[in-house]
Design a protein around this motif. Structure first.
Motif, short mmCIF file in Angstrom:
data_model
loop_
_atom_site.label_atom_id
_atom_site.label_comp_id
_atom_site.label_asym_id
_atom_site.label_seq_id
_atom_site.Cartn_x
_atom_site.Cartn_y
_atom_site.Cartn_z
N ALA A 164 -10.00 -47.72 52.40
CA ALA A 164 -10.50 -46.34 52.43
C ALA A 164 -11.35 -46.05 51.19
CB ALA A 164 -9.33 -45.36 52.53
N ARG A 165 -10.92 -46.59 50.04
CA ARG A 165 -11.72 -46.36 48.82
C ARG A 165 -13.06 -47.07 48.90
NH1 ARG A 165 -6.92 -47.55 46.26
NH2 ARG A 165 -7.79 -49.46 45.38
N ILE A 177 -14.76 -47.64 51.59
CA ILE A 177 -15.59 -46.85 52.51
C ILE A 177 -16.09 -45.58 51.80
CG2 ILE A 177 -15.57 -45.52 54.67
CD1 ILE A 177 -13.70 -47.73 55.81
N THR A 178 -15.24 -45.00 50.94
CA THR A 178 -15.69 -43.86 50.13
C THR A 178 -16.91 -44.25 49.30
OG1 THR A 178 -13.63 -42.59 49.97
CG2 THR A 178 -15.07 -42.52 48.07
N TRP A 179 -16.86 -45.43 48.69
CA TRP A 179 -18.00 -45.87 47.87
C TRP A 179 -19.23 -46.18 48.72
CZ3 TRP A 179 -19.06 -45.08 43.05
CH2 TRP A 179 -18.03 -44.87 42.13
N PHE A 229 -20.13 -44.38 51.33
CA PHE A 229 -20.74 -43.06 51.49
C PHE A 229 -21.34 -42.57 50.17
CE2 PHE A 229 -18.28 -42.98 55.43
CZ PHE A 229 -19.08 -42.24 56.29
N ALA A 230 -20.68 -42.86 49.06
CA ALA A 230 -21.22 -42.43 47.76
C ALA A 230 -22.58 -43.07 47.51
CB ALA A 230 -20.24 -42.78 46.64
N LEU A 290 -24.79 -44.01 49.69
CA LEU A 290 -25.82 -43.50 50.58
C LEU A 290 -26.04 -41.99 50.48
CD1 LEU A 290 -24.94 -45.60 53.75
CD2 LEU A 290 -26.68 -46.07 52.02
N ASN A 291 -24.99 -41.24 50.13
CA ASN A 291 -25.11 -39.78 50.15
C ASN A 291 -25.25 -39.15 48.79
OD1 ASN A 291 -22.93 -39.91 52.85
ND2 ASN A 291 -25.01 -39.13 52.94
N PHE A 350 -18.82 -38.52 40.39
CA PHE A 350 -20.08 -37.80 40.34
C PHE A 350 -19.86 -36.29 40.20
CE2 PHE A 350 -20.67 -41.76 42.70
CZ PHE A 350 -21.63 -42.36 41.89
N LEU A 377 -9.47 -39.97 47.55
CA LEU A 377 -10.82 -40.23 48.08
C LEU A 377 -11.77 -39.14 47.64
CD1 LEU A 377 -9.89 -41.16 51.78
CD2 LEU A 377 -10.19 -42.73 49.85
N PHE A 378 -13.06 -39.45 47.68
CA PHE A 378 -14.10 -38.44 47.51
C PHE A 378 -15.16 -38.68 48.56
CE2 PHE A 378 -17.31 -40.96 45.12
CZ PHE A 378 -16.54 -42.04 44.73
N GLU A 379 -16.25 -37.91 48.53
CA GLU A 379 -17.33 -37.97 49.53
C GLU A 379 -16.87 -37.36 50.86
OE1 GLU A 379 -20.58 -38.98 49.45
OE2 GLU A 379 -20.42 -39.38 47.31
N ALA A 424 -16.81 -39.71 53.92
CA ALA A 424 -15.71 -40.69 53.91
C ALA A 424 -14.38 -40.02 54.23
CB ALA A 424 -15.65 -41.38 52.55
N HIS A 428 -11.99 -40.80 57.32
CA HIS A 428 -10.59 -41.17 57.09
C HIS A 428 -9.66 -40.32 57.96
CE1 HIS A 428 -7.09 -42.60 54.84
NE2 HIS A 428 -6.68 -41.34 54.81
N PHE A 471 -23.21 -41.11 60.09
CA PHE A 471 -24.14 -41.55 59.05
C PHE A 471 -25.51 -40.89 59.25
CE2 PHE A 471 -20.98 -44.86 58.30
CZ PHE A 471 -21.07 -45.09 56.93
N LEU A 503 -25.57 -37.43 57.75
CA LEU A 503 -25.53 -37.37 56.29
C LEU A 503 -26.70 -38.08 55.62
CD1 LEU A 503 -21.72 -37.98 55.78
CD2 LEU A 503 -22.95 -35.80 55.84
N ASN A 504 -27.23 -39.13 56.26
CA ASN A 504 -28.26 -39.93 55.58
C ASN A 504 -29.67 -39.68 56.07
OD1 ASN A 504 -25.87 -42.45 55.48
ND2 ASN A 504 -26.79 -41.52 53.68
#
Lengths: 216, 216
Positions: free
Chosen positions: A95-96, A98-100, A102-103, A105-106, B56, B69-71, B74, B78, B102, B105-106
């Motif tokens: 999950a982390r 996948i978070t990165w 998105f980070a 790209l977004n 960020f 998690l962040f983003e 993501a 999740h 995606f 967001l992208n």
């Protein structure tokens, strides 16, 4: 079943690997999956047949039997979910990662693309010079935060993953050695990505498309 | 185990639901999952404790036991992967829904955010008026393509999914009835999203944060 991706017939980056098919090529090389490439002209990208695959035009697309996907991030995630090697198996680490993804790209990519698109589309405008420091500052904000988090680690969070693959391709789009040189750990991180054999194979393949035009 | 998310203590959107915690609230409401909210000030967002969660800065974050998690993309993915109702079960349809997440967001969000950020950060600059039609045109490009693909469908690809949830929140950031009014099927699509009971509950909860400051 052959995986088929699309790429620019004439890449505007002149073969330096900034087009988004590079992400898909690299991911497929990392997992050892062969694929075919269909080259698309700028005209064909706006035609109904391509828009049916990818409603926003552009490349890449990904076809595998009945499945048709677009968006480089989604395609890399799909590859990573269906082959070992690009995402950790442990659910939390996965999950982390996948978070990165998105980070990358977004959060990191948008100011980088905004800056590079201004160079392409607004360099003849009267405001170009005055805006450039603003755009540079937005990129620096993200690079500073990323540099602080990366520290002395080789990769973003544990072993190399699809998140590093996307982040390295995003960072390469800065395409400015002076700016990237302000962050030595980020420059070294990009170099680590580029040194991977799978990256090298993918890079060579996308370069071949550019260098052999129009001879082949 | 309580899920905890972060949100702005003082949202710059004044409670109209454009901040990215709205996406997480809506997703959690769709799957019937309760959660706690920790409000964060702009100062606290730049402090080490928050940066450890989200390198960020900004919001939202998502904590569930040991997992942090962040983003927003993501986090929504999740939630959708761990609860029924936000992604189709059939693998092909699921991959296509993730592609649309995606895409929201992208591909769709960047020109929308670029346009709205210019209004916030560059409206006092001499070039603002001259650039605005350029930024509007980039947003129109994406809205036209999206409108053509959406056609008369209720949702992007089959039943409502996490992709629609993200796309509706992205489109709401256009925040300009004249521009959105040029695309009646997109305006109707946003309204369909906003009419969902889960959206309504999430919206009310984020609005309550704004309206009760500083009284509660």
């Amino acid at each position: 079943m052959t995986i088929t991706i699309t790429a620019f017939e004439h890449s505007p980056d002149r073969g330096i690997g900034l087009a988004r098919d590079m992400r898909i090529r690299w991911a497929l090389e990392e997992v050892g999956q062969s694929y075919a490439v269909r080259l698309v002209s700028f005209e064909a990208m706006k035609a109904p047949a391509h828009l049916a695959l990818r409603p926003f035009g552009q490349i890449p697309t990904y076809e595998d039997g009945d499945l048709a996907l677009f968006e480089s991030g989604a395609i890399v995630l799909h590859i990573a979910q269906h082959h070992a090697g690009l995402l950790p198996a442990e659910p939390g680490a996965r999950a982390r990662a996948i978070t990165w993804m998105f980070a990358a790209l977004n959060t990191v990519e948008p100011p980088i693309v905004e800056r590079s698109m201004a160079i392409v589309t607004e360099s003849d405008r009267p405001w170009f010079a005055a805006r450039q420091p603003i755009l540079d500052a937005r990129v620096r904000d993200r690079l500073s935060q990323l540099s602080a988090r990366l520290g002395t680690s080789d990769w973003l969070d544990g072993p190399f993953s699809a998140a590093d693959l996307l982040m390295v391709t995003v960072l390469r789009r800065v395409n400015n050695p002076t700016l990237l040189g302000e962050y030595p750990n980020i420059a070294a991180y990009i170099a680590r990505g580029e040194a991977r054999p799978a990256y090298q194979r993918a890079f060579a393949d996308q370069l071949a498309v550019f260098t052999c035009i129009p001879a082949c």
